[in-house]
Scaffold this active site. Structure first.
Site, PDB file in Angstrom:
ATOM      1  N   GLY A  73       0.806  -1.207   0.000  1.00 12.66           N
ATOM      2  CA  GLY A  73       0.000   0.000   0.000  1.00 12.66           C
ATOM      3  C   GLY A  73       0.843   1.262   0.000  1.00 12.66           C
ATOM      4  O   GLY A  73       0.478   2.263  -0.631  1.00 12.66           O
ATOM      5  N   SER A  74       1.974   1.227   0.691  1.00 15.56           N
ATOM      6  CA  SER A  74       2.841   2.406   0.734  1.00 15.56           C
ATOM      7  C   SER A  74       3.385   2.742  -0.647  1.00 15.56           C
ATOM      8  O   SER A  74       3.440   3.905  -1.046  1.00 15.56           O
ATOM      9  CB  SER A  74       4.006   2.188   1.712  1.00 15.56           C
ATOM     10  N   ASN A 153      -6.859   4.206   9.871  1.00 20.15           N
ATOM     11  CA  ASN A 153      -6.276   2.984  10.408  1.00 20.15           C
ATOM     12  C   ASN A 153      -6.189   2.945  11.924  1.00 20.15           C
ATOM     13  O   ASN A 153      -5.969   1.886  12.498  1.00 20.15           O
ATOM     14  CB  ASN A 153      -4.882   2.760   9.804  1.00 20.15           C
ATOM     15  N   GLN A 183      -7.353   0.138   4.442  1.00 28.96           N
ATOM     16  CA  GLN A 183      -8.149  -0.426   5.534  1.00 28.96           C
ATOM     17  C   GLN A 183      -9.587  -0.734   5.117  1.00 28.96           C
ATOM     18  O   GLN A 183     -10.343  -1.299   5.909  1.00 28.96           O
ATOM     19  CB  GLN A 183      -8.152   0.532   6.732  1.00 28.96           C
ATOM     20  N   SER A 203      -3.917  -2.941  -0.436  1.00 25.70           N
ATOM     21  CA  SER A 203      -2.828  -3.821  -0.022  1.00 25.70           C
ATOM     22  C   SER A 203      -3.354  -5.221   0.217  1.00 25.70           C
ATOM     23  O   SER A 203      -4.543  -5.416   0.478  1.00 25.70           O
ATOM     24  CB  SER A 203      -2.181  -3.275   1.252  1.00 25.70           C
ATOM     25  N   GLY A 204      -2.456  -6.209   0.158  1.00 29.42           N
ATOM     26  CA  GLY A 204      -2.860  -7.593   0.316  1.00 29.42           C
ATOM     27  C   GLY A 204      -2.850  -8.098   1.748  1.00 29.42           C
ATOM     28  O   GLY A 204      -3.738  -8.829   2.166  1.00 29.42           O
ATOM     29  N   HIS A 205      -1.843  -7.703   2.522  1.00 36.83           N
ATOM     30  CA  HIS A 205      -1.666  -8.353   3.825  1.00 36.83           C
ATOM     31  C   HIS A 205      -2.660  -7.909   4.886  1.00 36.83           C
ATOM     32  O   HIS A 205      -2.664  -8.426   5.999  1.00 36.83           O
ATOM     33  CB  HIS A 205      -0.227  -8.175   4.326  1.00 36.83           C
ATOM     34  N   THR A 245       9.701  -7.301 -12.363  1.00 34.01           N
ATOM     35  CA  THR A 245       9.067  -8.602 -12.535  1.00 34.01           C
ATOM     36  C   THR A 245       7.974  -8.805 -11.496  1.00 34.01           C
ATOM     37  O   THR A 245       8.196  -8.609 -10.295  1.00 34.01           O
ATOM     38  CB  THR A 245      10.107  -9.729 -12.408  1.00 34.01           C
ATOM     39  N   CYS A 325       2.923   1.227  11.358  1.00 34.87           N
ATOM     40  CA  CYS A 325       3.958   1.949  10.607  1.00 34.87           C
ATOM     41  C   CYS A 325       4.433   3.204  11.325  1.00 34.87           C
ATOM     42  O   CYS A 325       5.351   3.866  10.873  1.00 34.87           O
ATOM     43  CB  CYS A 325       3.431   2.320   9.215  1.00 34.87           C
TER      44      CYS A 325
END
Length: 383
Positions: A73-74, A153, A183, A203-205, A245, A325
């Site tokens: 996300g960052s 967040n 979020q 973001s994924g995590h 990649t 963060c």
């Protein structure tokens, strides 16, 4: 000892579905840019994930450039902000509007742009609300970008992006609108068209996909009018916007994760049960308007959050003292200060972030630990 994880806003474990999806492509090692069969197979997996993300964003039809995969996300926020700010000479020294409570990956970009001569206006979000009137008053003829997050967040406040961005587009449809939806993505219903959003970071995590993968929605208009330039240069992957990649395994995991959404009604019920079970001396910091129910901000009775965090950790309960963060800065949370808390109260505030799998037994265990912790730590403080 029980283990209760209440830090889902920081990161989430891989879900069984995501693990299965990743395992199914572990041997799909070809470079997605290669023209042979192994490369074509890898590219097909990425294309499928891109389609899943597009559906999660309610895109009836989408082009490859609409969904760009990044590392997090960052990076998505950096790409959106720097990619637009430096895309046109006429934007130099123009105005950018954001909120004072954005994620550090947005606020640090703003600091850099200020040093480069851009005019940055930060809106207050007192009580978890951004005033449409304050936004309208900040708009001027030099404004080219408005960047406001979807869900905060630390407080869970939902900032009403649709109304805010509608006001922006009514003032000037050429102003670029970006939202950090990290979020909100995979939890709330997001629709770029309804939100009037040109750029959406995700973001994924945060939704049970692996760390190291994120993405950026880019509208057709942004590409057509060349309002964004690459942040990374190289082989021209991801429609030339994000060279490098592709992380095939991570992207596949993200593509699977968006297919499984949480039960918001159940999360709301869990939130209320937690509030009812916590000691009366714990203050609940509820936003004045809409909020995501899975983020609960609580202020302890004159006990530093870090002290209670370590006590709870010893009990197998994992919470946060703020954004993962920014919680290691040693300063009171700027988000909570803007929300309306004093520096002292902000330093005594914890964030509990949870999902729909928290059991009644978990809630009772957490409540008992809070009671024990407050009793013990207050006694130590009085010595």
């Amino acid at each position: 000892m029980n283990t209760v994880y209440l830090d889902n806003s920081a990161t989430t474990p891989l879900s069984e579905e995501v693990k299965g999806a990743i395992m199914s492509v572990m041997d799909c090692f070809g470079n997605p840019s290669s023209l042979h069969t192994l490369g074509v197979n890898a590219e097909a997996q990425i294309r499928r994930a891109r389609q899943n993300v597009a559906k999660a964003l309610a895109l009836v039809t989408s082009k490859e450039h609409n969904i760009i995969f990044t590392s997090c996300g960052s990076e998505s926020n950096n790409t959106a902000i720097f990619g637009t700010a430096y895309s046109k000479q006429c934007y130099r020294q123009g105005r950018i509007i954001t909120s004072a409570t954005e994620h550090p990956s947005v606020l640090e970009c703003m600091k850099k742009l200020e040093k480069d001569g851009f005019d940055v206006v930060r809106l207050s979000a007192k009580g978890g609300v951004i005033s449409p009137d304050e936004l309208k008053n900040a708009l001027n003829e030099k404004t080219f970008l408005v960047s406001i997050m979807t869900v905060n967040n630390e407080t869970g406040a939902i900032y009403g992006i649709e109304n805010l961005f509608s006001a922006v587009k009514s003032y000037n449809p050429d102003i670029i609108t970006h939202t950090d939806a990290v979020q909100a993505f995979g939890k709330l219903k997001l629709n770029p068209k309804k939100m009037k959003a040109d750029l959406i970071s995700f973001s994924g995590h945060k939704i049970h996909a692996p760390k190291g993968v994120g993405g950026l929605y880019i509208s057709d208009e942004m590409i057509k009018k060349k309002k964004i330039i690459p942040f990374l240069y190289g082989g021209g992957q991801e429609s030339g916007i994000r060279s490098g990649t592709e992380n095939t395994l991570g992207i596949v995991g993200l593509g699977e994760a968006v297919l499984h959404t949480p039960n918001l009604d159940k999360i709301g019920e869990i939130r209320q049960k937690l509030i009812n079970a916590l000691p009366e001396s714990v203050k609940i910091n509820t936003p004045c308007a809409d909020y995501y129910p899975g983020i609960l901000s609580v202020t302890l009775p004159s006990i530093k959050s870090e002290t209670m965090l370590h006590f709870l950790s010893s009990k197998g309960i994992f919470v946060s003292s703020g954004s993962a963060c920014s919680s290691n800065t040693g300063h009171a949370s700027y988000v909570l200060s803007d929300f309306g808390l004093s520096d002292f109260d902000a330093d005594c505030t914890l964030r509990l972030s949870f999902e729909d799998n928290l059991s009644d037994g978990d809630i009772e265990y957490v409540a008992d630990a809070f009671k024990e912790g407050i009793e013990r730590l207050v006694k130590i403080r009085r010595r």
